[in-house]
Design an enzyme around this catalytic site. Structure first.
Site, mmCIF file in Angstrom:
data_model
loop_
_atom_site.group_PDB
_atom_site.id
_atom_site.type_symbol
_atom_site.label_atom_id
_atom_site.label_comp_id
_atom_site.label_asym_id
_atom_site.label_seq_id
_atom_site.Cartn_x
_atom_site.Cartn_y
_atom_site.Cartn_z
ATOM 1 N N LYS A 104 0.863 -1.193 0.000
ATOM 2 C CA LYS A 104 0.000 0.000 0.000
ATOM 3 C C LYS A 104 0.884 1.222 0.000
ATOM 4 O O LYS A 104 2.013 1.168 0.484
ATOM 5 C CB LYS A 104 -0.884 0.017 1.255
ATOM 6 C CG LYS A 104 -2.109 0.877 1.111
ATOM 7 C CD LYS A 104 -3.201 0.093 0.414
ATOM 8 C CE LYS A 104 -4.526 0.825 0.393
ATOM 9 N NZ LYS A 104 -5.617 -0.115 0.108
HETATM 10 N N1 GLU Z 1 -7.294 0.071 -3.029
HETATM 11 C C1 GLU Z 1 -8.082 -1.103 -3.257
HETATM 12 C C2 GLU Z 1 -8.119 -1.970 -2.020
HETATM 13 O O1 GLU Z 1 -7.959 -1.501 -0.926
HETATM 14 C C3 GLU Z 1 -7.671 -1.839 -4.523
HETATM 15 C C4 GLU Z 1 -6.263 -2.365 -4.539
HETATM 16 C C5 GLU Z 1 -5.826 -2.927 -5.891
HETATM 17 O O2 GLU Z 1 -6.637 -3.022 -6.789
HETATM 18 O O3 GLU Z 1 -4.640 -3.247 -6.002
HETATM 19 O O4 GLU Z 1 -8.381 -3.149 -2.069
#
Ligand code: GLU
Length: 427
Positions: free
Chosen positions: A117
């Site tokens: 993240k």
């Molecule tokens: N930000 C989204 C989540 O928290 C999507 C992450 C992604 O598609 O890599 O799952």
């Protein structure tokens, strides 16, 4: 205009998202494969965390500095995968927690990724479009040492969108000397994005809710739904619930809270937000206080905003049958226990919002193979993956008398640790 009586999410309870995650690991530990227990510490530590300075030239000629992060929580099952968030309250420990939840989520739905993240501590609403582009490109350049289609693949999260992903793809590609579409997902269709990605997280929220409802004998037709957050996740979830015959009785965003027992017109609320920037002042429902949102009688309560929303302070007042976590980490550990004691089913984030990363995986596969699928095919595959994953979680929950969150963690953590053990230690 912000609603003054809406408390900021950080002030609601003094438990940070990383502490919430660690407590979730504590709760699952006694239920994991015994052979993996010596490795459980690996779940409690991010593999690597990068803090970067992001200096940009503002439109007025001054230079401003922002702090950015990218965390690889665990890469045992594959390259890092997870979104990038722009928010003034982003911290390293929040990004650590969000990366850890990606590790578990990716394992739960069996996409071949580890958990990552990123975030930048910035209020993007204070930047012009040109400043936002410079911020994104400088941040992407600082992350260059981590990124790559087989190393770390970002995606959108709060306050980031297809345009931001396009800039990241272009910046990475320029630095590599090619066009690397597979380095980010959630891109515009014209740049290798996938059909169905935009609605995927909200669609997944609906699928997870539908699967829970089927087992709890709750009909979707006529069900009352309350949704907190009217961004990418909340808006799509509300719309898809309404398309399937449910009644959206409450909506909340950071500008206001709407209530209407007979059902809010989601399309009208969306049009109002497009015109004014938020739900505040939307006339097709009653404006109520922010706290009243949690007391609205409903069948499905969908927190789809940020962390730490359902806490000891409001969990006792919730009048929902099922909570479906569209956001990451919206329920604190103390609130989890309270809801459980009150017989309210919680469908946890690691399955409820996994639709986004599942279609991100489809996007990455399509980019790598340069062969693109129809929207129907994408939605069908998404439905199948989430339905199967939900069924596995439900079965563990029933067989071992565990809450759905702990059951999901049993499945996710066992998969991560199995990969970790098989890989062994180097050197
Ligand atoms: N930000 C989204 C989540 O928290 C999507 C992450 C992604 O598609 O890599 O799952």
């Amino acid at each position: 205009m912000p609603n003054a009586d809406l408390p900021s999410y950080l002030s609601r309870e003094n438990v940070g998202p990383w502490e919430t995650y660690l407590e979730q690991v504590e709760r699952v530990a006694p239920h994991l494969e015994r052979a993996y227990l010596p490795w459980i510490e690996t779940l409690r530590r991010p593999k690597r965390s990068l803090i970067v300075d992001v200096p940009i030239k503002l439109d007025n000629g001054e230079v401003a500095h922002f702090e950015g992060y990218r965390v690889h929580h665990n890469l045992s099952r594959g390259p890092g995968k997870g979104g990038i968030r722009y928010h003034p309250d982003v911290t390293l420990s929040e990004v650590m927690a969000l990366a850890a939840w990606m590790t578990i989520k990716n394992a739960v739905v069996q996409v071949p990724y580890g958990g990552a993240k990123g975030g930048v501590r910035v209020d993007p609403k204070q930047l012009s479009l040109a400043e936002l582009e410079r911020l994104t490109r400088r941040y992407a350049s600082e992350l260059n040492i981590l990124l790559g289609p087989d190393r770390d693949i970002p995606a959108p999260d709060i306050n980031t969108n297809e345009q931001v992903m396009a800039w990241i793809m272009d910046t990475y590609s320029a630095n590599q000397g090619g066009t690397a579409t597979g380095v980010v997902t959630g891109k515009p269709l014209a740049l290798g994005g996938s059909l169905g990605r935009r609605d995927a997280t909200g669609r997944g929220v609906f699928i997870a809710a539908r699967e829970a409802a089927r087992r709890l004998n709750l009909p979707i037709e006529g069900a009352r739904v309350a949704v907190q957050g009217f961004g990418n996740v909340g808006e799509a979830a509300a719309r898809i619930f309404a398309e399937n015959g449910a009644r959206v009785v409450a909506l909340q965003d950071d500008t206001g809270t709407l209530h209407r027992e007979t059902g809010i017109d989601v399309a009208a609320a969306r049009a109002h937000r497009a015109q004014t920037g938020g739900l505040h002042g939307c006339v097709n429902a009653d404006a109520v206080s922010a706290e009243a949102f949690w007391q609205v009688p409903c069948d499905f309560l969908i927190p789809a905003a940020v962390e730490n929303q359902i806490t000891e302070a409001n969990a006792g007042a919730i009048r929902a049958k099922v909570v479906v976590e569209g956001a990451n980490g919206p329920t604190t550990p103390a609130a989890d226990l309270l809801l459980q004691a009150r017989g309210i089913t919680v469908v946890p984030d690691v399955i409820a919002n996994a639709g986004g990363v599942t279609v991100s995986y489809f996007e990455w596969v399509q980019d790598i193979s340069s062969f693109f699928w129809s929207e129907m095919e994408i939605n069908q595959r998404l439905d199948r993956i989430l339905t199967e994953a939900f069924s596995g979680i439900w079965n563990v929950s029933q067989a071992r008398s565990l809450p759905l969150r702990t059951a999901a963690f049993v499945i996710g953590c066992n998969r991560v640790l199995e990969a970790r053990v098989l890989r062994g230690l180097y050197p």
